[in-house]
Design an enzyme around this catalytic site. Structure first.
Site, PDB file in Angstrom:
ATOM      1  N   LYS A 239      68.286  68.442  26.223  1.00  0.00           N
ATOM      2  CA  LYS A 239      67.867  67.187  25.575  1.00  0.00           C
ATOM      3  C   LYS A 239      69.049  66.237  25.394  1.00  0.00           C
ATOM      4  O   LYS A 239      68.925  65.034  25.599  1.00  0.00           O
ATOM      5  CB  LYS A 239      67.242  67.535  24.217  1.00  0.00           C
TER       6      LYS A 239
ATOM      7  N   PHE B  78      68.091  64.331  16.963  1.00  0.00           N
ATOM      8  CA  PHE B  78      67.654  65.585  16.352  1.00  0.00           C
ATOM      9  C   PHE B  78      66.668  66.263  17.301  1.00  0.00           C
ATOM     10  O   PHE B  78      65.996  65.590  18.084  1.00  0.00           O
ATOM     11  CB  PHE B  78      66.969  65.331  15.007  1.00  0.00           C
TER      12      PHE B  78
ATOM     13  N   LYS C  16      68.801  62.629  27.111  1.00  0.00           N
ATOM     14  CA  LYS C  16      68.710  61.435  26.260  1.00  0.00           C
ATOM     15  C   LYS C  16      70.043  60.698  26.135  1.00  0.00           C
ATOM     16  O   LYS C  16      70.135  59.698  25.444  1.00  0.00           O
ATOM     17  CB  LYS C  16      68.187  61.823  24.888  1.00  0.00           C
TER      18      LYS C  16
ATOM     19  N   ASP D  18      55.192  61.779  20.250  1.00  0.00           N
ATOM     20  CA  ASP D  18      55.396  61.567  21.686  1.00  0.00           C
ATOM     21  C   ASP D  18      54.207  60.842  22.316  1.00  0.00           C
ATOM     22  O   ASP D  18      54.346  60.214  23.351  1.00  0.00           O
ATOM     23  CB  ASP D  18      55.616  62.922  22.381  1.00  0.00           C
TER      24      ASP D  18
ATOM     25  N   ASN E  13      52.662  64.402  11.908  1.00  0.00           N
ATOM     26  CA  ASN E  13      53.400  65.664  12.014  1.00  0.00           C
ATOM     27  C   ASN E  13      53.954  66.040  10.644  1.00  0.00           C
ATOM     28  O   ASN E  13      53.801  65.307   9.677  1.00  0.00           O
ATOM     29  CB  ASN E  13      54.488  65.565  13.083  1.00  0.00           C
TER      30      ASN E  13
ATOM     31  N   LYS F 258      35.608  53.056  11.474  1.00  0.00           N
ATOM     32  CA  LYS F 258      35.677  54.512  11.384  1.00  0.00           C
ATOM     33  C   LYS F 258      34.681  55.134  12.369  1.00  0.00           C
ATOM     34  O   LYS F 258      33.501  54.759  12.368  1.00  0.00           O
ATOM     35  CB  LYS F 258      35.356  54.958   9.957  1.00  0.00           C
TER      36      LYS F 258
HETATM   37  O1  C5P Z   1      62.049  64.955  22.820  1.00  0.00           O
HETATM   38  P1  C5P Z   1      62.065  65.217  21.367  1.00  0.00           P
HETATM   39  O2  C5P Z   1      60.955  64.544  20.616  1.00  0.00           O
HETATM   40  O3  C5P Z   1      62.188  66.648  21.006  1.00  0.00           O
HETATM   41  O4  C5P Z   1      63.445  64.534  20.882  1.00  0.00           O
HETATM   42  C1  C5P Z   1      63.784  64.426  19.562  1.00  0.00           C
HETATM   43  C2  C5P Z   1      64.765  63.296  19.357  1.00  0.00           C
HETATM   44  O5  C5P Z   1      64.309  62.133  20.054  1.00  0.00           O
HETATM   45  C3  C5P Z   1      64.846  62.877  17.913  1.00  0.00           C
HETATM   46  O6  C5P Z   1      66.144  62.378  17.672  1.00  0.00           O
HETATM   47  C4  C5P Z   1      63.791  61.789  17.798  1.00  0.00           C
HETATM   48  O7  C5P Z   1      64.064  60.900  16.748  1.00  0.00           O
HETATM   49  C5  C5P Z   1      63.886  61.127  19.160  1.00  0.00           C
HETATM   50  N1  C5P Z   1      62.622  60.597  19.686  1.00  0.00           N
HETATM   51  C6  C5P Z   1      62.532  59.276  20.021  1.00  0.00           C
HETATM   52  N2  C5P Z   1      61.362  58.750  20.515  1.00  0.00           N
HETATM   53  C7  C5P Z   1      60.290  59.549  20.715  1.00  0.00           C
HETATM   54  C8  C5P Z   1      60.381  60.912  20.423  1.00  0.00           C
HETATM   55  C9  C5P Z   1      61.553  61.401  19.907  1.00  0.00           C
HETATM   56  O8  C5P Z   1      63.507  58.536  19.815  1.00  0.00           O
HETATM   57  N3  C5P Z   1      59.201  59.014  21.194  1.00  0.00           N
END
Ligand code: C5P
Length: 398
Positions: free
Chosen positions: A334, A320, A338, A276, A208, A286
């Protein structure tokens, strides 16, 4: 303030007499104050006044090198803990904003890496001039802190903004600033930064746009404020004796590194853009270019922040969120999902802010709702603001 070296730049306005009171107050509080005067300032108050109050010689001329063992402006610049300019005229602001170094004060300031605080004083119309405001904005964006001038009777006869802040007010701002320098002393901070890379084969990955700049700025500012920082990052890290770096690449590696360090942390800031999903199978060799399409099956990565939120840790937990629409709604949802204490959301669809940029603009949410909306600012400056908010929310003393 005891034992701190303060360079006090004094420029030519009627408010110079207030700088004398300030020099005296700082010296009495234990600071080692060295005054640098512009030639115009000496028309209002003599250098002897400052010399007597600070018990240090006063500098005006870059070329008056009385001590052959040092170059004065470099020596002074290197020793400074803080550079103060009180009062600052429109003229000196213009020169500072444009890197002009035509006297001892400005030459020393340019050679100085210590933070700067400026208290301007001038006629209200001068202060409102677009060019003066532009210079103030330029210096602010570069990290200079301004002590706003007050409203009151001006020497020119006008009543308005432009009057130098009172010496006690400036003293308090300086005192507060020094106290803040140790605000995170001994605080264990775990910060993640950068974007994870999820391998597809030995050559390719899913990644990303995160550069790691925001997380690295937070780590650097926190370390400067005394925190012991554990930085888990995918990008080239900043160097500071109080930043311990763990380099990772994938979400799973980041999870291991974070969970290992989470129990002893006082504050956890999850700034990293963690993928994600990852490829269900990683090809050992490869993959050859075969066929017109290629379908990659992805499987879900663990959500580290959610795991931390559910673990009921003692740490203050900050997440974040990068959003491209309905920022507030998504951010609040969120935060709850979370179970973090603070969620910092930015709209990454805006040009010039967010990913890879040096600037950012965020909205900060806590369980009570919207706490703070920043302007577009540098990531370093934003890091200072965010760490201040975290300290306030955590109830740390300023
Ligand atoms: O759900 P989203 O990816 O938008 O959430 C962002 C937050 O969750 C950020 O703080 C990121 O570091 C954290 N995150 C995480 N594990 C993931 C995806 C995102 O801890 N697999």
């Amino acid at each position: 303030m005891q034992g701190k070296t303060i360079l006090l730049g004094v420029t030519g306005g009627i408010a110079v007499y207030k700088a004398a009171a300030l020099a005296s107050r700082l010296t009495q509080a234990g600071a080692d104050v060295h005054v640098l005067m512009s030639v115009n300032a000496t028309k209002f108050v003599t250098p002897l006044t400052f010399q007597a109050l600070t018990r240090n010689r006063v500098y005006m001329d870059t070329f008056a090198e009385d001590n052959p063992s040092v170059i004065s402006h470099i020596d002074l610049a290197d020793r400074a803990d803080l550079f103060l300019v009180v009062p600052a005229t429109a003229n000196v602001l213009g020169k500072m904003a444009n890197g002009i170094a035509d006297d001892m004060l400005l030459t020393t300031w340019l050679a100085c890496t210590a933070p700067t605080m400026i208290a301007p004083a001038m006629n209200g119309h001068m202060l409102e001039q677009a060019v003066v405001q532009h210079n103030i904005a330029t210096l602010t964006a570069r990290g200079v802190q301004f002590i706003d001038s007050g409203v009151g009777q001006l020497a020119c006869g006008y009543v308005g903004r432009g009057r130098l802040a009172e010496p006690e007010e400036i003293f308090n701002a300086v005192d507060h600033w020094f106290r803040r320098q140790t605000r995170f002393k001994g605080v264990k901070m775990l910060i993640t930064a950068g974007g994870t890379r999820e391998a597809i084969d030995p050559v390719r990955y899913i990644g990303n746009r995160s550069s790691g700049k925001m997380g690295h700025s937070l780590a650097l500012v926190a370390a400067r404020l005394g925190a012991d920082v554990e930085l888990v990052t995918t990008a080239e890290p900043p160097i500071h004796p109080r930043i311990k770096v763990t380099s990772v690449e994938t979400a799973l590696q980041m999870r291991d590194a974070v969970l290992e360090r989470s129990e002893i942390a006082d504050v956890i800031i999850m700034c990293a853009a963690i993928a994600d999903y990852r490829a269900a199978t990683v090809h050992e060799q490869k993959r050859k270019k075969e066929g017109d399409s290629w379908t990659i099956e992805l499987v879900k990565n663990p959500d580290i922040l959610s795991e931390l939120g559910a673990a009921g840790l003692s740490a203050y937990l900050v997440g974040f969120a990068a959003e491209t629409e309905r920022l507030h709604e998504h951010a609040l949802a969120k935060l709850q999902r979370k179970q973090c204490h603070m969620l910092i959301a930015n709209d990454v669809s805006q040009a010039d802010v967010g990913f890879s940029s040096d600037s950012n603009q965020v909205s900060v949410f806590t369980r009570n709702g919207l706490l703070f909306e920043s302007s577009v600012t540098t990531k370093m400056q934003l890091a200072e603001q965010l760490l201040d908010l975290i300290a306030d929310e955590k109830g740390m003393d300023a």
